[in-house]
Enzyme design. Sequence first.
Site, PDB file in Angstrom:
ATOM      1  N   ASP A  12      41.980  37.343  30.670  1.00  0.00           N
ATOM      2  CA  ASP A  12      42.839  37.703  29.530  1.00  0.00           C
ATOM      3  C   ASP A  12      43.223  36.506  28.666  1.00  0.00           C
ATOM      4  OD1 ASP A  12      42.770  40.335  30.457  1.00  0.00           O
ATOM      5  OD2 ASP A  12      44.410  39.931  31.842  1.00  0.00           O
ATOM      6  N   LYS A  15      39.105  35.962  25.406  1.00  0.00           N
ATOM      7  CA  LYS A  15      37.660  35.715  25.309  1.00  0.00           C
ATOM      8  C   LYS A  15      36.978  36.655  24.309  1.00  0.00           C
ATOM      9  CE  LYS A  15      37.194  36.491  29.720  1.00  0.00           C
ATOM     10  NZ  LYS A  15      38.626  36.558  30.117  1.00  0.00           N
ATOM     11  N   ALA A  38      36.724  44.248  33.124  1.00  0.00           N
ATOM     12  CA  ALA A  38      37.028  43.411  31.967  1.00  0.00           C
ATOM     13  C   ALA A  38      37.604  44.283  30.853  1.00  0.00           C
ATOM     14  CB  ALA A  38      35.756  42.724  31.472  1.00  0.00           C
ATOM     15  N   GLY A  39      38.536  43.724  30.109  1.00  0.00           N
ATOM     16  CA  GLY A  39      39.083  44.449  28.959  1.00  0.00           C
ATOM     17  C   GLY A  39      39.206  43.471  27.811  1.00  0.00           C
ATOM     18  N   HIS A  40      38.243  43.487  26.912  1.00  0.00           N
ATOM     19  CA  HIS A  40      38.236  42.512  25.828  1.00  0.00           C
ATOM     20  C   HIS A  40      38.683  43.181  24.526  1.00  0.00           C
ATOM     21  CE1 HIS A  40      35.252  39.807  28.212  1.00  0.00           C
ATOM     22  NE2 HIS A  40      36.378  40.044  28.843  1.00  0.00           N
ATOM     23  N   THR A  41      39.868  42.791  24.075  1.00  0.00           N
ATOM     24  CA  THR A  41      40.440  43.424  22.881  1.00  0.00           C
ATOM     25  C   THR A  41      40.062  42.620  21.647  1.00  0.00           C
ATOM     26  OG1 THR A  41      42.272  44.096  24.270  1.00  0.00           O
ATOM     27  CG2 THR A  41      42.617  44.239  21.885  1.00  0.00           C
ATOM     28  N   GLN A 213      36.683  37.830  33.120  1.00  0.00           N
ATOM     29  CA  GLN A 213      37.735  37.274  33.984  1.00  0.00           C
ATOM     30  C   GLN A 213      37.884  35.777  33.678  1.00  0.00           C
ATOM     31  OE1 GLN A 213      35.139  39.261  35.918  1.00  0.00           O
ATOM     32  NE2 GLN A 213      36.319  40.904  35.025  1.00  0.00           N
ATOM     33  N   THR A 289      43.997  48.423  32.669  1.00  0.00           N
ATOM     34  CA  THR A 289      44.842  49.294  33.504  1.00  0.00           C
ATOM     35  C   THR A 289      46.223  49.544  32.905  1.00  0.00           C
ATOM     36  OG1 THR A 289      45.635  47.361  34.700  1.00  0.00           O
ATOM     37  CG2 THR A 289      43.738  48.500  35.643  1.00  0.00           C
ATOM     38  N   PRO A 292      51.705  45.695  33.518  1.00  0.00           N
ATOM     39  CA  PRO A 292      52.337  44.508  32.931  1.00  0.00           C
ATOM     40  C   PRO A 292      51.726  43.270  33.574  1.00  0.00           C
ATOM     41  CG  PRO A 292      53.942  45.868  34.129  1.00  0.00           C
ATOM     42  CD  PRO A 292      52.618  46.528  34.298  1.00  0.00           C
ATOM     43  N   ARG A 293      51.362  42.285  32.747  1.00  0.00           N
ATOM     44  CA  ARG A 293      50.806  41.054  33.317  1.00  0.00           C
ATOM     45  C   ARG A 293      51.939  40.137  33.750  1.00  0.00           C
ATOM     46  NH1 ARG A 293      46.898  40.586  28.174  1.00  0.00           N
ATOM     47  NH2 ARG A 293      45.311  42.075  28.819  1.00  0.00           N
ATOM     48  N   ALA A 320      49.026  30.396  21.045  1.00  0.00           N
ATOM     49  CA  ALA A 320      50.123  29.443  20.818  1.00  0.00           C
ATOM     50  C   ALA A 320      51.080  30.046  19.795  1.00  0.00           C
ATOM     51  CB  ALA A 320      49.578  28.108  20.324  1.00  0.00           C
TER      52      ALA A 320
HETATM   53  P1  IMO Z   1      39.004  40.083  31.497  1.00  0.00           P
HETATM   54  O1  IMO Z   1      37.524  39.917  31.358  1.00  0.00           O
HETATM   55  C1  IMO Z   1      42.411  39.818  34.200  1.00  0.00           C
HETATM   56  C2  IMO Z   1      41.754  40.974  38.378  1.00  0.00           C
HETATM   57  C3  IMO Z   1      42.462  42.208  38.892  1.00  0.00           C
HETATM   58  C4  IMO Z   1      42.671  41.801  40.350  1.00  0.00           C
HETATM   59  C5  IMO Z   1      41.388  41.041  40.695  1.00  0.00           C
HETATM   60  C6  IMO Z   1      40.331  41.877  41.382  1.00  0.00           C
HETATM   61  O2  IMO Z   1      39.621  41.079  30.614  1.00  0.00           O
HETATM   62  O3  IMO Z   1      39.683  38.745  31.439  1.00  0.00           O
HETATM   63  P2  IMO Z   1      38.686  43.788  40.506  1.00  0.00           P
HETATM   64  O4  IMO Z   1      38.966  45.133  39.914  1.00  0.00           O
HETATM   65  O5  IMO Z   1      37.896  42.886  39.616  1.00  0.00           O
HETATM   66  O6  IMO Z   1      38.119  43.864  41.891  1.00  0.00           O
HETATM   67  O7  IMO Z   1      40.142  43.119  40.704  1.00  0.00           O
HETATM   68  O8  IMO Z   1      40.895  40.589  39.438  1.00  0.00           O
HETATM   69  N1  IMO Z   1      40.919  41.185  37.169  1.00  0.00           N
HETATM   70  C7  IMO Z   1      41.265  40.755  35.940  1.00  0.00           C
HETATM   71  N2  IMO Z   1      42.391  40.153  35.499  1.00  0.00           N
HETATM   72  N3  IMO Z   1      41.399  40.043  33.345  1.00  0.00           N
HETATM   73  C8  IMO Z   1      40.249  40.609  33.770  1.00  0.00           C
HETATM   74  O9  IMO Z   1      39.173  40.696  32.996  1.00  0.00           O
HETATM   75  C9  IMO Z   1      40.158  41.050  35.106  1.00  0.00           C
HETATM   76  N4  IMO Z   1      39.221  41.681  35.847  1.00  0.00           N
HETATM   77  C10 IMO Z   1      39.700  41.739  37.103  1.00  0.00           C
HETATM   78  O10 IMO Z   1      43.681  42.438  38.226  1.00  0.00           O
HETATM   79  O11 IMO Z   1      43.734  40.891  40.456  1.00  0.00           O
HETATM   80 MG    MG Z   2      41.319  41.484  29.638  1.00  0.00          MG
END
Ligand code: IMO
Ligand code: MG
Length: 401
Positions: A12, A15, A38-41, A213, A289, A292-293, A320
Amino acid sequence: MKTVCFGLQWGDEGKGKVTTYLSKEYDYVVRYSGGSNAGHTVEYGDFKLVHHLVPSFDVRKGVKGYISNGVVVDLNVIDKEIEELKRIGFDISSKLNISAFAHVVLPVHKILDEKMELVKGDKAVGTTKRGIGPTYADRVHRIGIRLADFEDKYLLAEKFSTINKIYKELYDIEWNNYNSVIEQYDRISKLIISPLEMKKDLENSNVLFEGTQGVLLDVDMGTYPYVTGTFCNTTGVESGLGYKINLDKRIGIFKAYITRVGEGPFPTELFGDEGEILRQAGKEFGATTGRPRRCGWLDLPLLKYAIEISGCDEMIMTKADVLAGMEKIKVGVRYAINGKKIEMPYNLSKIDKAQVEYAEFKGWNSLEDKEFQKFVEFIESETGVKITYISTGAKVDQVLT
Ligand code: IMO
Ligand code: MG
């Protein structure tokens, strides 16, 4: 030119936005790891996309996307993302290919992911429950289904039946609705190409590899066992494609603070109101999901570790702008673990015991302010790596160069 753009923290980092911004200089954007966790906004201005599987290439430009075999593919998710893009006027069907060797996330994987978390109880990882870990595990168990397997329906039926037996015997999970997966496959089958076809396309092209990630969630080098199931470090590029790639540049993305979703150690975490202020200001809720982060101050020992193991050549700082208006900004500069001072951990297994020493900065109102310049220069001098771009807002083109 072959460049990788990857996360230096726990994901997060922004990227998706950064990759989309950089993508106009490249022929391809290639996903090498992860799956629909992954969740890329990406906010374009007129519209906003949340990618889970479609690579973050600028859909308005001529860039193409490729999903390599290092990615685990949920057919339903990819189909929906392509359809959603079509609905808003972007038909990417001639601009996207998927490796025939990519493994498919099946309904059983999602059920097992959820069940495994339940059984672990207070030792749960806090996964996204997208079936990521179990799909990678089945690849290693050699019972996984690859996209190429759908070409021979007879052999595919045998493979499904093996999975059915194993899941019933070992995990008490029943699943035999194979047709729904086959129907999903049929909808995206035109996009599939062999890894070597893609290798040929990439050889003489400008390629931007998009990480998922972050380094701290890498299955080996992250905060194991609180990690994901894949190689999110830059080393994942070659293992994700399956052949030699000569990278020219490794661009690490980091937020001006740090967040994590799910469980695991977090030395600079802020609790209560302090954490909530950052969470609200940065809209820190999971794109996948909605959770809250967890939020905290920038952690330099961890940033140094991530730079060390990734071979990061340059950095891009995001968010920033979110800190603007705060009176004081802190940065974790050093740990003390069992009384010993540590600038950069060699081993992440003890960081839950770290006492963090902070440096304090006067806040800024805008990214033009000299206070912000000082913050940037401090990070560059501490890490020895240049910050080449600074993201100034959520939209793709909001970047200081
Ligand atoms: P992007 O690409 C943040 C975290 C999950 C959990 C751990 C394992 O958007 O940055 P999983 O479902 O992968 O087996 O979960 O990894 N996690 C992420 N946290 N950004 C992500 O992707 C994530 N993909 C998995 O919250 O702690
Ligand atoms: Mg994400």
